[in-house]
Design an enzyme around this catalytic site. Structure first.
Site, PDB file in Angstrom:
ATOM      1  N   SER A 170      78.234  -8.162  40.580  1.00 26.27           N
ATOM      2  CA  SER A 170      77.885  -6.822  40.987  1.00 26.27           C
ATOM      3  C   SER A 170      77.124  -6.019  39.937  1.00 26.27           C
ATOM      4  CB  SER A 170      79.148  -6.058  41.375  1.00 26.27           C
ATOM      5  OG  SER A 170      79.998  -5.932  40.255  1.00 26.27           O
ATOM      6  N   SER A 214      81.128 -10.686  37.663  1.00 26.86           N
ATOM      7  CA  SER A 214      80.066  -9.686  37.801  1.00 26.86           C
ATOM      8  C   SER A 214      79.239  -9.382  36.565  1.00 26.86           C
ATOM      9  CB  SER A 214      80.642  -8.380  38.330  1.00 26.86           C
ATOM     10  OG  SER A 214      80.820  -8.477  39.717  1.00 26.86           O
ATOM     11  N   LYS A 217      76.668   0.518  33.720  1.00 25.77           N
ATOM     12  CA  LYS A 217      76.963   0.299  35.142  1.00 25.77           C
ATOM     13  C   LYS A 217      77.627   1.540  35.726  1.00 25.77           C
ATOM     14  CE  LYS A 217      79.315  -3.147  38.057  1.00 25.77           C
ATOM     15  NZ  LYS A 217      80.152  -4.364  38.024  1.00 25.77           N
TER      16      LYS A 217
HETATM   17  N1  GLN Z   1      81.512 -11.263  43.287  1.00 28.76           N
HETATM   18  C1  GLN Z   1      82.910 -11.049  43.070  1.00 28.76           C
HETATM   19  C2  GLN Z   1      83.461 -10.142  44.125  1.00 28.76           C
HETATM   20  O1  GLN Z   1      82.744  -9.809  44.995  1.00 28.76           O
HETATM   21  C3  GLN Z   1      83.136 -10.517  41.694  1.00 28.76           C
HETATM   22  C4  GLN Z   1      82.858  -9.092  41.548  1.00 28.76           C
HETATM   23  C5  GLN Z   1      83.103  -8.563  40.186  1.00 28.76           C
HETATM   24  O2  GLN Z   1      83.271  -9.310  39.232  1.00 28.76           O
HETATM   25  N2  GLN Z   1      83.176  -7.243  40.093  1.00 28.76           N
HETATM   26  O3  GLN Z   1      84.602  -9.760  44.101  1.00 28.76           O
END
Ligand code: GLN
Length: 481
Positions: free
Chosen positions: A156, A180, A81
């Protein structure tokens, strides 16, 4: 597609060991797959085939000379990532503000992968600074779900999930602050594991919310997740929040039976807005677990109803502080349109950050501001402790907790982009594990009538990844998807 692209890390390693395949052959096969499919899937932000092939050739030479022994991941191409620092390789965090940024050092996890001989195939797309649930917040382009290109891969870490699901790599690294790793794994039909907070070093992970962030593996099999975690986990003097607790043998631990284990299902998770097909899938997975000798009982998460609110105070608060460093001075983008220092800060940040990141910085700065700190940030911290206590109490009665990973099936691109609250609801079942710091895994458990993957979430007590993996492995063997 070359058949070996479908192979697991373990199968590739066995073939290398028997010398049926060379490291270069493996690297070439996956790079060809990337060329064939990634213009549609768009999982990657950065791929450097020459560099990967050079790395492969070097590795082959040192293996031949006996300078290097075959580790778990030697010669295995991986995707990472783009919020994980890679020396000499762009690391943009999916943001314009870091578009030109090339780190001068490797994250600890990257060092460990390199030491084990893994190859870096490329850096994957993500929501900007990991803020989002669909990759649509990437400053560059959204990635697509390989199972249905009109739908999002989740986020994400959507690029990592899509790369693994479209056979461009056998495994990838993601990061999980509120879901994420697990939610995109569920959306793309792969395995994703968020380790216990402190199990894997965060050194070199570009910070979103430091008390929640954790790096973890995304793979096509549970065993491969165990293998990656084995390489990633362990103490690191560069991250003071990284635990010194000894690392279990995750790989040899799976494969044992799960008879007699007590499984808790949070009543709050199977009611309300859950998609009925997902509920049915979770219920049939629970039946399979009973067939394996587990007992299933309902548990309560009395503070679950506050989890999203608490997360969406704490995560933005920490983000607003962490993202203060992007000021156009030390690294990343600097605006050309400024006549004073103050104007430079303002223009740099206005140009460099996208709308969701700006929204989070505003929410966080507000929640931390003098007049509101007690009412928001402080209170959220207290409720976070109550959520942790919900878990502690639950784990006095059960060995593991099982439920859905996400409340919906993968949604269409654009479906939730106009309503941030709708997007935040995607995280309703995943944020609690981050707030409490416990490990969680998403396992593909069913396919919807429309052919979309459904993920089952398994949560364990702190540092019990071994137990989580063992249950996931037992279940994986029973399910035919
Ligand atoms: N979807 C969650 C957010 O927008 C989690 C994101 C993540 O785990 N990096 O914060």
């Amino acid at each position: 597609m070359n058949e070996i692209c479908r192979w697991s890390v373990r199968q590739l390693r066995d073939a290398l060991k028997r010398r049926e395949l060379s490291v270069s052959e493996i690297a070439r096969a996956f790079l060809e797959r990337f060329n064939e499919i990634d213009s549609e899937v768009r999982a990657f932000l950065h791929v450097d085939p020459e560099r990967t092939m050079r790395q492969a050739a070097e590795l082959e030479r040192s293996l031949a000379r006996g300078e290097k022994k075959l580790g778990f991941l030697t010669g295995i191409p991986l995707a990472v990532k783009d919020n994980i620092s890679t020396r000499g390789v762009p690391t943009t965090c999916g943001s314009r503000i870091l578009k030109e940024y090339v780190p001068t050092y490797d994250a600890t996890v990257i060092q460990r992968l390199r030491l084990d001989g893994a190859l870096l195939l490329g850096k994957t797309n993500c929501d900007e600074f990991a803020m989002g649930s669909s990759t649509e917040n990437s400053a560059f382009f959204p990635s697509r779900n390989p199972r249905d290109l009109e739908r999002v891969p989740g986020g994400s870490s959507g690029g990592s999930a899509a790369a693994v699901a479209s056979f461009q790599v056998p495994a990838a690294l993601g990061s999980d602050t509120g879901g994420s790793i697990r939610q995109p794994a569920a959306f793309c039909g792969i395995v994703g594991l968020k380790p216990t907070y402190g199990r894997v070093s965060r050194y070199g992970l570009i910070a979103f919310a430091s008390s929640l962030d954790q790096i973890g593996p995304m793979t096509r099999t549970v065993r491969d997740a165990a293998v990656l975690l084995q390489v990633l986990a362990g103490p690191d003097s560069r991250d003071s929040t990284c635990s010194r607790a000894p690392v279990d043998n995750f790989v040899s631990g799976i494969g044992k039976d799960v008879r007699g284990w007590k499984i808790g299902v949070p009543a709050e998770w199977l009611s309300g807005g859950l998609d009925p097909e997902i509920r049915t899938a979770v219920e049939s997975a629970l039946k399979v677990l009973q067939g394996l000798g587990c007992s299933v009982r309902e548990i309560r998460f009395p503070h679950q109803k506050h989890a999203l609110a608490v997360y969406y105070i704490i995560a933005p608060s920490e983000a607003s502080s962490n993202l203060a460093r992007y000021d156009g001075v030390r690294f990343g983008h600097r605006s050309e349109r400024a006549n004073s220092l103050e104007e430079m800060y303002e223009a740099t940040r206005s140009e460099g950050f996208g709308p969701e990141v700006k929204r989070r910085i505003l929410i966080g700065a507000y929640a931390l501001s003098a007049g509101y700190y007690d009412a928001y940030y402080l209170k959220a911290g207290k409720v976070r402790t109550l959520i942790l206590q919900d878990f502690r109490r639950a784990f006095e009665a059960v060995d593991l907790i099982v439920g859905p990973t996400a409340p919906t099936l993968p949604f269409r691109l654009g479906e939730k982009t106009t309503d941030p609250l709708e997007m935040y609801l995607s995280d309703v079942f995943t944020v609690t594990a981050n707030l409490a710091g416990v490990p969680g895994l998403s396992l593909p458990c069913a396919v919807s009538k429309s052919g979309l993957p459904i993920g089952l979430q398994i949560l364990g007590p702190h540092f019990q990844e071994g137990r989580v993996l063992r249950l996931a492995h037992a279940l994986e063997r029973e399910l035919t998807l």
